[in-house]
Design a protein around this motif. Sequence first.
Motif, mmCIF file in Angstrom:
data_model
loop_
_atom_site.group_PDB
_atom_site.id
_atom_site.type_symbol
_atom_site.label_atom_id
_atom_site.label_comp_id
_atom_site.label_asym_id
_atom_site.label_seq_id
_atom_site.Cartn_x
_atom_site.Cartn_y
_atom_site.Cartn_z
ATOM 1 N N HIS A 14 17.883 0.708 19.100
ATOM 2 C CA HIS A 14 16.709 -0.149 19.229
ATOM 3 C C HIS A 14 16.862 -0.964 20.507
ATOM 4 C CE1 HIS A 14 13.661 -3.207 18.339
ATOM 5 N NE2 HIS A 14 13.165 -2.339 17.456
ATOM 6 N N PRO A 15 15.755 -1.242 21.216
ATOM 7 C CA PRO A 15 15.850 -2.014 22.466
ATOM 8 C C PRO A 15 16.489 -3.396 22.300
ATOM 9 C CG PRO A 15 13.702 -0.955 22.290
ATOM 10 C CD PRO A 15 14.390 -0.724 20.989
ATOM 11 N N LEU A 16 16.397 -3.981 21.113
ATOM 12 C CA LEU A 16 16.993 -5.301 20.886
ATOM 13 C C LEU A 16 18.516 -5.288 21.035
ATOM 14 C CD1 LEU A 16 14.930 -6.557 17.794
ATOM 15 C CD2 LEU A 16 14.862 -7.476 20.122
ATOM 16 N N LEU A 17 19.112 -4.101 21.010
ATOM 17 C CA LEU A 17 20.567 -3.988 21.067
ATOM 18 C C LEU A 17 21.094 -3.841 22.489
ATOM 19 C CD1 LEU A 17 21.118 -1.532 18.069
ATOM 20 C CD2 LEU A 17 21.398 -4.012 18.084
ATOM 21 N N GLU A 18 20.217 -3.859 23.468
ATOM 22 C CA GLU A 18 20.646 -3.576 24.836
ATOM 23 C C GLU A 18 21.719 -4.558 25.315
ATOM 24 O OE1 GLU A 18 18.854 -2.894 29.345
ATOM 25 O OE2 GLU A 18 17.513 -3.431 27.684
ATOM 26 N N GLU A 19 21.484 -5.833 25.152
ATOM 27 C CA GLU A 19 22.444 -6.822 25.657
ATOM 28 C C GLU A 19 23.789 -6.710 24.936
ATOM 29 O OE1 GLU A 19 22.918 -11.691 26.170
ATOM 30 O OE2 GLU A 19 20.984 -10.808 25.577
ATOM 31 N N ALA A 20 23.764 -6.451 23.640
ATOM 32 C CA ALA A 20 25.002 -6.398 22.866
ATOM 33 C C ALA A 20 25.813 -5.142 23.137
ATOM 34 C CB ALA A 20 24.694 -6.501 21.370
ATOM 35 N N LEU A 21 25.134 -4.000 23.383
ATOM 36 C CA LEU A 21 25.841 -2.717 23.409
ATOM 37 C C LEU A 21 25.784 -1.998 24.752
ATOM 38 C CD1 LEU A 21 24.770 -1.241 19.937
ATOM 39 C CD2 LEU A 21 26.733 -2.673 20.493
ATOM 40 N N ALA A 22 25.195 -2.584 25.768
ATOM 41 C CA ALA A 22 25.077 -1.884 27.048
ATOM 42 C C ALA A 22 26.436 -1.553 27.636
ATOM 43 C CB ALA A 22 24.260 -2.729 28.038
ATOM 44 N N GLN A 56 27.215 -9.829 17.410
ATOM 45 C CA GLN A 56 26.100 -9.785 18.357
ATOM 46 C C GLN A 56 24.964 -8.892 17.849
ATOM 47 O OE1 GLN A 56 28.889 -8.641 21.548
ATOM 48 N NE2 GLN A 56 27.999 -10.300 22.769
ATOM 49 N N VAL A 57 25.308 -7.765 17.243
ATOM 50 C CA VAL A 57 24.289 -6.854 16.714
ATOM 51 C C VAL A 57 23.526 -7.511 15.570
ATOM 52 C CG1 VAL A 57 23.996 -4.732 15.372
ATOM 53 C CG2 VAL A 57 25.358 -4.703 17.464
ATOM 54 N N CYS A 58 24.247 -8.195 14.683
ATOM 55 C CA CYS A 58 23.585 -8.868 13.558
ATOM 56 C C CYS A 58 22.619 -9.945 14.049
ATOM 57 C CB CYS A 58 24.621 -9.486 12.629
ATOM 58 S SG CYS A 58 25.578 -8.280 11.685
ATOM 59 N N GLN A 59 23.008 -10.658 15.079
ATOM 60 C CA GLN A 59 22.139 -11.710 15.612
ATOM 61 C C GLN A 59 20.948 -11.121 16.367
ATOM 62 O OE1 GLN A 59 24.384 -14.962 17.618
ATOM 63 N NE2 GLN A 59 26.195 -14.143 16.616
ATOM 64 N N ALA A 60 21.196 -10.070 17.134
ATOM 65 C CA ALA A 60 20.130 -9.503 17.965
ATOM 66 C C ALA A 60 19.117 -8.723 17.144
ATOM 67 C CB ALA A 60 20.737 -8.599 19.037
ATOM 68 N N LEU A 61 19.588 -7.917 16.205
ATOM 69 C CA LEU A 61 18.681 -7.013 15.489
ATOM 70 C C LEU A 61 18.096 -7.653 14.236
ATOM 71 C CD1 LEU A 61 17.770 -4.010 15.880
ATOM 72 C CD2 LEU A 61 19.339 -3.458 14.018
ATOM 73 N N ALA A 62 18.903 -8.460 13.506
ATOM 74 C CA ALA A 62 18.443 -8.995 12.223
ATOM 75 C C ALA A 62 18.224 -10.504 12.250
ATOM 76 C CB ALA A 62 19.448 -8.642 11.129
ATOM 77 N N ASP A 89 15.901 -7.406 5.753
ATOM 78 C CA ASP A 89 14.776 -8.342 5.823
ATOM 79 C C ASP A 89 14.675 -8.968 7.215
ATOM 80 O OD1 ASP A 89 14.290 -7.786 3.201
ATOM 81 O OD2 ASP A 89 15.206 -9.624 2.413
ATOM 82 N N GLY A 90 15.826 -9.342 7.775
ATOM 83 C CA GLY A 90 15.817 -9.946 9.109
ATOM 84 C C GLY A 90 15.353 -8.967 10.166
ATOM 85 N N ALA A 91 15.765 -7.714 10.048
ATOM 86 C CA ALA A 91 15.344 -6.699 11.018
ATOM 87 C C ALA A 91 13.853 -6.417 10.892
ATOM 88 C CB ALA A 91 16.157 -5.424 10.807
ATOM 89 N N ALA A 92 13.355 -6.370 9.649
ATOM 90 C CA ALA A 92 11.931 -6.114 9.436
ATOM 91 C C ALA A 92 11.086 -7.216 10.074
ATOM 92 C CB ALA A 92 11.640 -6.015 7.944
ATOM 93 N N ALA A 93 11.574 -8.453 10.016
ATOM 94 C CA ALA A 93 10.834 -9.570 10.622
ATOM 95 C C ALA A 93 10.761 -9.436 12.133
ATOM 96 C CB ALA A 93 11.500 -10.893 10.239
ATOM 97 N N ARG A 94 11.647 -8.638 12.714
ATOM 98 C CA ARG A 94 11.638 -8.426 14.169
ATOM 99 C C ARG A 94 11.044 -7.074 14.539
ATOM 100 N NH1 ARG A 94 16.388 -11.413 17.287
ATOM 101 N NH2 ARG A 94 16.178 -13.423 16.258
ATOM 102 N N VAL A 101 11.741 -4.024 13.243
ATOM 103 C CA VAL A 101 12.672 -2.895 13.197
ATOM 104 C C VAL A 101 12.439 -2.126 11.901
ATOM 105 C CG1 VAL A 101 15.102 -2.207 13.227
ATOM 106 C CG2 VAL A 101 14.362 -4.227 14.519
ATOM 107 N N SER A 102 12.394 -0.810 11.995
ATOM 108 C CA SER A 102 12.146 0.000 10.802
ATOM 109 C C SER A 102 13.326 -0.068 9.842
ATOM 110 C CB SER A 102 11.899 1.458 11.204
ATOM 111 O OG SER A 102 13.096 2.050 11.670
ATOM 112 N N GLU A 103 13.048 0.205 8.578
ATOM 113 C CA GLU A 103 14.097 0.154 7.548
ATOM 114 C C GLU A 103 15.172 1.195 7.812
ATOM 115 O OE1 GLU A 103 14.452 0.852 2.734
ATOM 116 O OE2 GLU A 103 12.637 -0.103 3.535
ATOM 117 N N ALA A 104 14.773 2.380 8.256
ATOM 118 C CA ALA A 104 15.747 3.445 8.530
ATOM 119 C C ALA A 104 16.690 3.041 9.651
ATOM 120 C CB ALA A 104 15.019 4.739 8.879
ATOM 121 N N THR A 105 16.141 2.451 10.709
ATOM 122 C CA THR A 105 16.987 2.002 11.827
ATOM 123 C C THR A 105 17.932 0.898 11.381
ATOM 124 O OG1 THR A 105 15.281 2.563 13.451
ATOM 125 C CG2 THR A 105 16.966 0.983 14.125
#
Length: 851
Positions: free
Chosen positions: A668-676, A690-696, A728-733, A735-739
């Motif tokens: 997901h694009p939200l992960l760019e800063e954490a995982l680039a 970082q992933v938990c904060q960025a994505l969820a 729930d946090g990812a859905a609010a941003r 992000v699909s449930e599968a991702t």
Amino acid sequence: MYIELHCHSAFSFLDGASLPEQLTLAASQLDYPALALTDHNGLYGSMAFAQAAKQLGLQAITGAELTLLDGSHITLLAETPTGYANLCRLITEAHLGREDRRDPRLDFASLEARHTGLIVLSGCRDGLLPGVLRREGATAARRFAERCRAVFGRENFFVELQRNYVQGDRALTRALADIADDLQLSVVASGDVHYHTRQRHRLHDVLVAIGHRTTLDGSHSVRHANSEFYLRPPHEVEALFRDWPDAVATTQVVAERCRSFDLTRDLGYRFPDFRGASHTPAPRALAELCRARLEERYLFASPHRPEAERRLAEELRLIEHHGLSGFFLVYHDLFELAREVGADVRRHTRRAGANLLPGRGRGSSVSSVVCYLLGLSHVDPVATQLFIGRFLNETLASVPDIDLDFPREIREELIRRVYRRYGDEHVGLVCSFPTYRLRSTVREIGKALDLPLGEIEQVAKLSDSRTVGLSDELQRLPGFANRKNAPLWKELCELAEEIAGLPRHVSQHVGGMIISSRPLVEIVPLEHAAMEDRVVCQWDKDSCDDARFIKIDFLALGMLSLVEECVELVAVHEGKPPDLSRIDFEDPAVYDRICRGDTVGLFQIESRAQIQMLRRTRPRNLEDLAVEVAIVRPGPIVGGAVNPYVRRREEQRRAIARGRRYEPPLDHPLLEEALAETLGVILYQDQVLQVCQALAGFTPGQAEALRRAMSRRRSRELMAEFLEEFRDGAAARGVSEATAERVFTQVIAFSEFGFPKSHAAAFGLLAYQSAWLRHYHPAEYYTALFNNQPMGFYSLDALGRDASRNGVEIRLPDVNQSDVWCTVERGSGLGDRGSGIGSCASWSRICTRLE
């Protein structure tokens, strides 16, 4: 409402079949408002019990069942903080006052002298008062009860009644109740609980048999008479004691009195006083020290100075916010002590000319600029862009963990000096609790079930699976496919599932120590360590973490001993030691050898798996080496990060060769800063946060809570709760449930262990330094390698062949010339480099033993 006041967990060691967390969950489900934990002669599981109870809204009562000199038991409950301190001292005396370390016992006179703040129950069937009644009769028991009433006070001594459908129960309870009536003492009901559900009685019977080194058939006299020693629903206990309702009502009275002490709130631990700043507030003293060091480390011309100043200000703010200034000053004090120890040790060893620091930081503390400025870390966190959130954040749940590596000789002397500086009552080693693994489970349960020893050993040797149960393992073993449904073998498979994760015995943590201003013996019980003149506390690293102790990990790292000796040997030959902080860290010749997999004898990158990975990833700088150190770990492997990273690394090289920029694929694009930096995959433990904060949208506290939960005993229920929050946090941003579920699966893979980037950077630096020394000073390096065995993956024979391949001749021992240690000899005829290793008597003995 009945409240259980006599309960044992698996921390009664082979006399309890449930973890504290299982007991608290069962109590909560049965609507108990409170529960006491009273393990044998210890508080090993008390902090885990209290923390689990707090999360469930359950009152945790802290206590223990102590063994007296005559073998009888007595139950003690902490009513007040003073009572808890006395309980810790009594348990400590039971352990440290005995020559037989395996059989702690307490003199009743000690309890008489130190009982303030304690509620005393007369004990189970093997208890103090029932024992006198059984041996000497009712008159003697009445006299003894009178003595207890006079010493402890009528309001603090209770006659304990138990009914578990054991023959003689009713007669015993009637006799004890009559004594209580005569002396106007209160009676209290208890269940002598040893497991949270009735089904666990099978496992308890097996554990008792294991503890007595016999079979189930041979342990009838020491096992419980039936399966009634479980945590009953309160209404069932009330029915059992319908003729003594006061005994049930008294449990509430006792529980209410014990509300005065909460282990999670009233421990009374204080950081030890730091030296050198007694008249200066700790925050100011720490800030002045760090800013003075910043002027030395980051000159005005340094491009990293602005960021270093910003990070220092932010870290000092967080440290003062959490009241940790004294904590960091204590570490600084200890590192200064380590410098003194290092100088003293080196003067009396063959490393007198070494110019290295006495130790190095590892772990998440390497990401802190404060630790860097205090000398606790040797890696610049600003230049290497290390993430501080794993070590310090706004919602810090526990004291930060600072791990320090020392050469072996320095570590041992440093531990002794710490005892001398702070005092024996203020210092203790952290314990650990080895748990049952598949092989030990098969052997011990199999013997208790009296299965054929040859078949048990065959299964134990062939079983090496961490991902499937024993039943599936048997299905795969030749000759055992049909055994899994046979009565005793089926029992073995079921019991193996239940025993997993239970503590087997008390051991010593590899290097953890705790220090306290208040006498430690009043905060946690102490007992003998394996080494003479040392003690361990009865809590492991997780409980010490929950207690917010200063836990110092003094870790012995053989490679540091090797590097020190190698530097000294070079100094002897060349007149001055090499400065390993100023060598060329991008030397192509060194990296060429690393990329070829020529890494036998080097730090962290010498295993066969690492050699194969080096040939695929081809590191060319320290950042690449940090990746190499981190990638061959269970977390990235289980998370499926290894092959994608290697493939993307190759694609990146091809793109750069063509002059194009490589964009790694992301979930997901939200992960760019954490995982680039790691090409879209999670390689470092920091990235979990970082992933938990960025994505969820997790707060730093939520992310850290997930990381802590993964590093401890995990449960499906707890992980399911975190998944729900993550989803729930990812859905609010958007992000699909599968991702979200796919990323969360990668995140929780780090429950299988992974490195933070700071730790990988520290180890990557040492790996390069070892490679540089071996490349430019092979004779000295291999000499130091031989002198500091055991170390690494390879035998001395394999290391000797590798030395010969690198142009170093190894000479046989010579009674007229050999030294105590292997030495460097120089002269003609000693290979291409004109150097060789003279063997010693100890080298000769090692070779003989290997042959």
